[in-house]
Scaffold this active site. Structure first.
Site, mmCIF file in Angstrom:
data_model
loop_
_atom_site.group_PDB
_atom_site.id
_atom_site.type_symbol
_atom_site.label_atom_id
_atom_site.label_comp_id
_atom_site.label_asym_id
_atom_site.label_seq_id
_atom_site.Cartn_x
_atom_site.Cartn_y
_atom_site.Cartn_z
ATOM 1 N N HIS A 137 0.833 -1.197 0.000
ATOM 2 C CA HIS A 137 0.000 0.000 0.000
ATOM 3 C C HIS A 137 0.871 1.251 0.000
ATOM 4 O O HIS A 137 2.091 1.178 0.179
ATOM 5 C CB HIS A 137 -0.928 0.016 1.227
ATOM 6 C CG HIS A 137 -2.123 -0.868 1.085
ATOM 7 N ND1 HIS A 137 -2.094 -2.203 1.391
ATOM 8 C CD2 HIS A 137 -3.378 -0.605 0.649
ATOM 9 C CE1 HIS A 137 -3.291 -2.735 1.159
ATOM 10 N NE2 HIS A 137 -4.082 -1.783 0.709
ATOM 11 N N LYS A 149 -0.655 4.901 4.517
ATOM 12 C CA LYS A 149 -1.515 3.946 5.223
ATOM 13 C C LYS A 149 -0.911 3.640 6.585
ATOM 14 O O LYS A 149 0.246 3.222 6.683
ATOM 15 C CB LYS A 149 -1.688 2.663 4.411
ATOM 16 C CG LYS A 149 -2.684 1.694 5.048
ATOM 17 C CD LYS A 149 -3.059 0.578 4.096
ATOM 18 C CE LYS A 149 -4.048 -0.386 4.733
ATOM 19 N NZ LYS A 149 -5.318 0.274 5.106
#
Length: 233
Positions: free
Chosen positions: A131, A135
């Site tokens: 990600h 995040k």
């Protein structure tokens, strides 16, 4: 449909853009520092905030009788508390670690593959997720959902970010600039590897799925999942 957006970061803004294109209106939006509009006018709320804010946001909606769809991860240690409140208030609630239609089809495929692989003990299963660097939680809620799907259909009992024992699933979490979300499930043996993967190309898939879920939830009472929304058996 009149929508309240709880969390107005990148995801919230994407949801707003696509919801307006579908003819919906945004009657309320909030960040950690500010709010705009009147939440009591909302037919449904879509909650993409932070692990620290999610529980209060969801509670606020349930107590106001507003159906709420939440895609925030990292707060599930209080999930049972939210479910109890939803039942007490005869509310409407959907939580998903990932609202993408493609990812939810991937969840189903993952469970089917786990069932097929269960008798073949020479294969060791692992999960990799990648990600964007913003995040906060690791592993991703999506990766945890994938691991839980495997646990349901195998002898594995849990997942870990550390070195895995024989009854654990190893999850590797990577953070790379501007990666929207990639998840890979691999079954490796000495002779070959079987892998399935899902790669998000933009945030639009998550946003569209959240809007579809909120459209579906209005007029219903209870606690639901994306399997209910998408009629996945």
């Amino acid at each position: 449909m009149k929508i309240a957006l709880l969390g107005y970061g990148k995801m919230g803004k994407t949801i707003e853009k696509l919801a307006l294109q579908k003819g919906h209106s945004i009657v309320y939006k909030s960040t950690s520092n500010s709010s705009e509009g009147n939440i009591t006018e909302a037919d449904a709320a879509i909650e993409f905030s932070s692990p620290e804010a999610a529980v209060n946001n969801i509670q606020r909606c349930l107590e106001a009788g507003i159906p709420v769809v939440s895609g925030t991860t990292g707060w599930l240690n209080q999930y049972d508390e939210i479910i109890k409140l939803c039942e007490q208030r005869n509310g409407s609630f959907i939580y998903a670690s990932n609202f993408s239609v493609g990812v939810n089809l991937f969840f189903s495929l993952n469970e089917q593959l786990a069932t097929l692989m269960e008798p073949w003990k020479d294969y060791n299963v692992s999960i990799e997720e990648i990600h964007h660097t913003e995040k906060k939680d690791a592993p991703s809620g999506t990766a945890i959902s994938i691991a839980e799907g495997i646990v349901k259909h195998s002898e594995k009992k849990s997942w870990t970010l550390d070195e895995a024992t024989t009854d654990e699933i190893k999850i590797t979490a990577k953070r790379i600039d501007d990666v929207k979300g990639t998840h890979v499930v691999s079954y490796a043996s000495e002779v070959d590897t079987i892998s399935i993967s899902h790669e998000a190309h933009s945030r639009d898939g998550f946003a569209i799925g959240a809007i579809v879920a909120s459209e579906w939830l209005v007029g219903k009472k209870g606690i639901f999942t994306m399997k209910d929304v998408l009629n996945i058996k």
